[in-house]
Design an enzyme around this catalytic site. Sequence first.
Site, PDB file in Angstrom:
ATOM      1  N   LYS A 130       0.843  -1.203   0.000  1.00 37.88           N
ATOM      2  CA  LYS A 130       0.000   0.000   0.000  1.00 37.88           C
ATOM      3  C   LYS A 130       0.881   1.258   0.000  1.00 37.88           C
ATOM      4  O   LYS A 130       0.577   2.239  -0.678  1.00 37.88           O
ATOM      5  CB  LYS A 130      -0.941  -0.013   1.210  1.00 37.88           C
ATOM      6  CG  LYS A 130      -2.011  -1.099   1.098  1.00 37.88           C
ATOM      7  CD  LYS A 130      -2.744  -1.327   2.428  1.00 37.88           C
ATOM      8  CE  LYS A 130      -3.631  -2.558   2.348  1.00 37.88           C
ATOM      9  NZ  LYS A 130      -4.204  -2.927   3.665  1.00 37.88           N
ATOM     10  N   GLN A 143      -3.905  -1.550  10.101  1.00 40.07           N
ATOM     11  CA  GLN A 143      -3.813  -2.863   9.448  1.00 40.07           C
ATOM     12  C   GLN A 143      -4.340  -3.957  10.386  1.00 40.07           C
ATOM     13  O   GLN A 143      -3.897  -4.069  11.527  1.00 40.07           O
ATOM     14  CB  GLN A 143      -2.350  -3.131   9.038  1.00 40.07           C
ATOM     15  CG  GLN A 143      -2.162  -4.397   8.236  1.00 40.07           C
ATOM     16  CD  GLN A 143      -2.878  -4.365   6.871  1.00 40.07           C
ATOM     17  OE1 GLN A 143      -2.855  -3.362   6.164  1.00 40.07           O
ATOM     18  NE2 GLN A 143      -3.529  -5.460   6.510  1.00 40.07           N
ATOM     19  N   ASP A 161     -10.856   2.852   4.926  1.00 38.10           N
ATOM     20  CA  ASP A 161     -11.160   1.428   4.818  1.00 38.10           C
ATOM     21  C   ASP A 161     -12.672   1.187   4.859  1.00 38.10           C
ATOM     22  O   ASP A 161     -13.136   0.089   4.561  1.00 38.10           O
ATOM     23  CB  ASP A 161     -10.504   0.667   5.993  1.00 38.10           C
ATOM     24  CG  ASP A 161      -9.310  -0.176   5.545  1.00 38.10           C
ATOM     25  OD1 ASP A 161      -9.220  -0.453   4.335  1.00 38.10           O
ATOM     26  OD2 ASP A 161      -8.501  -0.553   6.404  1.00 38.10           O
TER      27      ASP A 161
END
Length: 300
Positions: free
Chosen positions: A54, A98, A121
């Site tokens: 990412k 994460q 997200d």
Amino acid sequence: MPAQIINGRKISEEIKKEVKQKKEALFNETGIVPGLAFILVGDNPASQVYVNMKGKACEELGFYSVTIKLPAQTTEDELIEKIKTLNNDSKIHGILVQLPLPSHIDEQKILQAIDPIKDVDGFHPVNVGKLVIGLDTYLPCTPAGIQELLKRSDINPSGKHVVVVGRSNIVGKPIANILLQKRDWANATVTVCHTGTRDIAYFTRQADILIVAMGKPEFIKGDMIKPGAVVIDVGVNRIDDPNVEKGYRIVGDVHFESAFEVAGAITPVPGGVGPMTIAMLMKNTLQAALNQIKVKELAN
Ligand code: NAP
């Protein structure tokens, strides 16, 4: 006739190119560079690989990014403090924690600490709720990537029977909710299967579009698929293979060879849904920057 391969790598490159162009236009107009912060707790090797990938995408598109690495024993309160700092950092438009987090940390508590406007997200309950009732919001990246794959392959889910296997909060539930909305490139009849489903094959054989997110290597075989169906394989599983140098290979949740003979179109693993997830994260981060500029303008 063998299936058409849906090339997620190629489609994701197109999306990143578009996002880069929009990011450059934004910079020329406002001097603002979209910024994304990654928080990595502990040393899970897969999580490190994902965050690196990412971060690389940020570099490629010219986004500002920071990675905050915290030890596995970090407390919930320490993590929430970090998130609060990032919520107030004007250079950061998106915050990504994460997952998975170490077991002593309550994932929901952490996700709820992120300012919903920076929740790229799409996991904050506010954004999940908006998705469910059909308001514009950040769509979780993997399901958003699936919808985009369908769109750019000219496969319209409207009126089709979509069967989703898996009901996780990051893939199964959001893709089901996205595709049942009364919106363009959605409006499907959606069935969701899980471990409580009695006869999975009974449902998968009825799918015009079959989306599989189970985490079970090659579970869905060709004889579980309706001839001509579109098959989207989200699974990423490592299986031992002494015939390759590394000793393992990556497979999806669908048995590709048998599915390929029956399906009308299919995503490969790797090279299908995976690259789309990162492209959609970049798209969400650009959108987050635009949203935050708008909020500032309204406040002035
Ligand atoms: P997850 O949280 O483990 O959820 C798996 C789901 O599949 C659960 O809902 C589970 O049902 C269901 N399931 C498992 N075994 C089943 C069985 N035998 N019969 C019926 N249902 C079954 O997994 P996830 O996070 O959604 O991820 C799924 C897969 O996608 C994994 O391989 C993951 O690595 C991959 N993934 C890929 C990307 C990408 O970017 N390509 C992103 C995210 C995930 P219950 O709810 O009843 O337990």
